[in-house]
Design an enzyme around this catalytic site. Sequence first.
Site, PDB file in Angstrom:
ATOM      1  N   HIS A 108       1.553  -0.982  -0.215  1.00 59.51           N
ATOM      2  CA  HIS A 108      -0.344   0.435  -0.006  1.00 59.51           C
ATOM      3  C   HIS A 108       1.109   0.859  -0.061  1.00 59.51           C
ATOM      4  CE1 HIS A 108      -3.555   2.400   0.943  1.00 59.51           C
ATOM      5  NE2 HIS A 108      -3.453   2.745   1.850  1.00 59.51           N
ATOM      6  N   ASP A 144      -6.604  -2.460   3.627  1.00 59.06           N
ATOM      7  CA  ASP A 144      -5.461  -1.927   3.820  1.00 59.06           C
ATOM      8  C   ASP A 144      -5.232  -1.836   5.204  1.00 59.06           C
ATOM      9  OD1 ASP A 144      -4.883  -1.397   1.217  1.00 59.06           O
ATOM     10  OD2 ASP A 144      -6.118   0.365   1.955  1.00 59.06           O
TER      11      ASP A 144
END
Length: 216
Positions: A108, A144
């Site tokens: 990410h 995430d």
Amino acid sequence: MKIGILISGRGSNLKALINACEEPGFRGHIALVISNRPGAAGLDIAKAAGIPTLVIDHKEFTTRETFDAELDRALTKAGVELVCNAGFMRILTDGFVEKWRDRQLNIHPSLLPAFKGLHVHQRALDAGVRITGCTVHFVRPEMDEGPIVAQAAVPVLPGDTAETLAARILEAEHKLYPLALRLVVEGRARVVGEHVVLNDVDGTDIPAPLFMPTLQ
Ligand code: GRF
């Protein structure tokens, strides 16, 4: 260790992982690349490297469960032991994520837990942060989130736009993901109580996340 890579687009992180796996002594082997988008440029990168590819187009499935079941079936059939999400833009069901618990990585482009989700670079600029970066983590059902394997810090420079910042972070991603993958395939990154413990080469525990402010 047999690795499966999930992509949706450009595939520059895929390319970085392919390069890493080609290094002498690397203990990982990419067995399959799956894209949920038929036109993903990353498919050509995989083919050029002689890696088997598969398109599982999410638009052909009426539910996330059936799409994820097909993903799982293909990964299992290919003997995949570790899944790497590399710009894979689909939310996975809890069932899939739990099946691959501690066997699925994601990258990410922020220093998690800051700036989860989309439009991260513009949000980092809007927040006025001076440092951002990228994170490789084990996947958990919440988007995430998950135990952090490695992070790289990247400066925000005067005059940055979302595009210039994204490009600087992407360079760091291409170094960080191979490094994190190496730690995992060598068994040097273990999840203990929802944190990653890293084993140094001499067997001693070193604290995670690995902080890499000097990635150049
Ligand atoms: C990367 O910035 C990655 O962190 C994010 O999506 C982007 C994918 O780029 N999840 P690429 O397809 O690997 O070039």
